[in-house]
Design a protein around this motif. Structure first.
Motif, PDB file in Angstrom:
ATOM      1  N   LEU A 371      17.795  41.523  32.496  1.00  0.00           N
ATOM      2  CA  LEU A 371      18.104  42.954  32.490  1.00  0.00           C
ATOM      3  C   LEU A 371      17.739  43.591  33.827  1.00  0.00           C
ATOM      4  CD1 LEU A 371      19.113  45.367  30.822  1.00  0.00           C
ATOM      5  CD2 LEU A 371      16.760  45.703  30.033  1.00  0.00           C
ATOM      6  N   HIS A 374      20.340  42.669  36.419  1.00  0.00           N
ATOM      7  CA  HIS A 374      21.571  43.444  36.254  1.00  0.00           C
ATOM      8  C   HIS A 374      21.403  44.873  36.778  1.00  0.00           C
ATOM      9  CE1 HIS A 374      22.844  40.138  33.602  1.00  0.00           C
ATOM     10  NE2 HIS A 374      24.072  40.599  33.774  1.00  0.00           N
ATOM     11  N   ALA A 375      20.237  45.458  36.561  1.00  0.00           N
ATOM     12  CA  ALA A 375      19.981  46.802  37.085  1.00  0.00           C
ATOM     13  C   ALA A 375      20.004  46.810  38.612  1.00  0.00           C
ATOM     14  CB  ALA A 375      18.644  47.317  36.561  1.00  0.00           C
ATOM     15  N   SER A 378      23.521  46.442  39.890  1.00  0.00           N
ATOM     16  CA  SER A 378      24.253  47.698  39.779  1.00  0.00           C
ATOM     17  C   SER A 378      24.012  48.571  41.004  1.00  0.00           C
ATOM     18  CB  SER A 378      23.843  48.448  38.507  1.00  0.00           C
ATOM     19  OG  SER A 378      24.522  49.679  38.392  1.00  0.00           O
ATOM     20  N   LEU A 422      24.678  46.092  30.979  1.00  0.00           N
ATOM     21  CA  LEU A 422      23.735  47.211  30.876  1.00  0.00           C
ATOM     22  C   LEU A 422      24.048  48.081  29.668  1.00  0.00           C
ATOM     23  CD1 LEU A 422      23.325  48.282  34.625  1.00  0.00           C
ATOM     24  CD2 LEU A 422      21.666  47.082  33.186  1.00  0.00           C
ATOM     25  N   ALA A 485      14.184  48.847  33.293  1.00  0.00           N
ATOM     26  CA  ALA A 485      14.384  47.426  32.999  1.00  0.00           C
ATOM     27  C   ALA A 485      13.093  46.640  33.204  1.00  0.00           C
ATOM     28  CB  ALA A 485      15.497  46.861  33.882  1.00  0.00           C
TER      29      ALA A 485
END
Length: 496
Positions: A371, A374-375, A378, A422, A485
């Motif tokens: 997670l 992925h944050a 982004s 997300l 996250a």
């Protein structure tokens, strides 16, 4: 001819890189699946562990095999449908602007108003589409998408402004469904099957890769259709055929799923105002969801404006006396760039999840680490997207502008699986489609407001504004979503 050969050669270069990247990714994936041989001592240790754990090990292995089988089946069901519907969408991509501007010979202000109509339609219907999908079923709404988008393709065949405006309205409704209900169906189905984040992430990554392959092929096919029939409407006819096929495939392969309280007919609230109110209350009280919505507004808004402006942006730096731009080949080059972005995403996520989790504690740590990655991805995507658009503004060299646009499309290839993961982790299933659609309201307001300012006369200022918005989004993601996250690890590992 020189211009055409330049784009064809760049497409070939990108395609070669993409093929090599796919081969490397497949080889790395196959290596991970190979058992690690550690000699007789390790074999003896494994046998001893198996004897000690007994039936518990057998049960866990059986459950793991069953979950892997379910993940494979779900991926197959989703990717077949996704590939067909995105193929139908991408067939139209290179020639929407050219059909209005060159074949129907409308002034660019009228062309902009047609695009604005589509975005207004998407913005106004997005909340309703999401609520209806949660209430009445995501599969049913996805089938409705096939019908509305087919009718939009039919409207594109007529050189009549009222009919074309009606087509844009239908197209806007269809776009709202495409980017909310399909993803919501996948996430809800994966949750009901008990799939973990790594398996869902794998499906998202493969979906983006499939999207890139399909878009690449669609660009070539649309270019050949226009070149053969000398008619910009032919890609829309082919798109309509694929949409009819999509309806049949969805009906055959998918099962229905709903949001919280869905599956029952609610005649007292046809506009789903109660559900929309609940969704808005959730969003406004959660800074993470607000930032997620900001990212969607800035990035996808920039992407839609790019769709409108990339053709004239390349035309203005090309030789006026030269041949017309090979739009299908350029579009295919953009799509190969998007595939490379998808492969980059897959490589990053695979490297994070490559270490096997031997305990539930390690599994939780891997999930939280995923997670966080992925944050951060982004934020990185928004940063690189801002850099790409800023570069396109600062140069009048057609080659440099083309490659800046390719970089932006590579960011698109990373953005979709990252944002999907997300949303899957941070948005509850109860109102998933509703919230996803609610995020599209400011997105469409942003696009409409920009188009109304006159993109034709100030498209470089628009790109500069998009670059600024993406930079703000990157900063906010780093300040809000990344810490959230990282903080999720203690919350997950906290004893019950």
């Amino acid at each position: 001819m020189i211009v055409s050969s330049f784009y064809e050669s760049q497409l070939c270069v990108l395609a070669v890189f993409c093929v090599l990247a796919v081969l490397v990714e497949r080889r790395a994936s196959s290596k991970k699946k190979q058992p690690i041989s550690g000699g007789h001592a390790r074999s003896a240790s494994l046998v001893a562990q198996t004897v000690e754990t007994g039936s518990a090990t057998t049960a866990n292995g059986s459950a793991g095999w069953k979950r892997a089988s379910s993940a494979s089946a779900l991926a197959r069901q989703y990717l077949i449908v996704y590939g067909v519907v995105m193929g139908a969408d991408w067939l139209q991509g290179p020639y929407v602007y050219s059909l209005y501007r060159e074949q129907y010979e409308f002034p660019e202000r009228v062309v902009a108003s047609l695009f604005v109509t589509g975005f207004l339609s998407a913005g106004l219907t997005a909340p309703l589409v999401g609520a209806w999908a949660d209430q009445h079923g995501r599969k049913r709404v996805c089938q409705a998408f096939c019908v509305t988008y087919t009718l939009a393709c039919v409207c594109m065949q007529f050189n009549s402004l009222p009919t074309l405006y009606a087509g844009r309205v239908l197209g806007g409704i269809s776009t709202s469904i495409l980017f909310s209900a399909f993803e919501s169906w996948l996430i809800s189905s994966s949750t009901s099957l008990g799939l973990d984040q790594a398996e869902l992430s794998s499906i998202f990554g493969r979906a983006t890769l499939v999207n890139g392959f399909v878009a690449f092929g669609a660009g070539i096919v649309s270019n050949q259709l226009v070149g053969t029939f000398h008619d910009f409407t032919t890609p829309f006819i082919a798109s309509g055929v694929l949409l009819v096929l999509s309806w049949v495939v969805i009906k055959s392969l998918w099962t229905e799923n709903y949001g919280n309280g869905g599956g029952t007919e609610v005649y007292s609230d046809p506009f789903q105002l109660k559900r929309l109110g609940q969704a808005w209350s959730i969003v406004r009280n959660d800074p993470t969801l607000l930032t997620l919505g900001l990212t969607q507004t800035c990035f996808e808004g920039s992407m839609y404006l790019f769709v409108f402006a990339w053709v004239p942006a390349l035309q203005e730096v090309s030789s006026p006396a030269g041949p017309p731009l090979p739009l299908g080949y350029i579009f295919s080059a953009f799509m190969v760039s998007m595939m490379l972005g998808s492969l980059f995403y897959t490589a990053v996520v695979s490297s994070v999840s490559s270490a096997p989790a031997a305990t539930n504690l390690k599994s939780a740590e891997a999930s939280d680490n995923s997670l966080t990655v992925h944050a951060k991805l982004s934020s990185l995507v928004c940063t690189l997207g801002a850099l790409a658009l800023a570069t396109s503004v600062s140069t009048h060299d057609v080659r440099l502008r083309f490659w800046a646009f390719c970089l932006f499309e590579a960011c698109v290839g990373v953005y979709y699986p990252v944002q999907g993961m997300l949303r899957g982790a941070l948005v509850s299933n109860d109102h998933r489609a509703t919230l996803s659609s609610l995020f599209r309201v400011p997105l469409n307001v942003f696009v409409v407001a920009t188009l109304m300012t006159g993109v034709s006369s100030a498209r470089l200022f628009v790109f500069a504004g998009c670059a600024f918005a993406l930079a703000i989004s990157a900063i906010m993601t780093g300040l809000v979503i990344v810490p959230r996250a990282e903080e999720s690890a203690p919350a997950t590992l906290r004893p019950a």
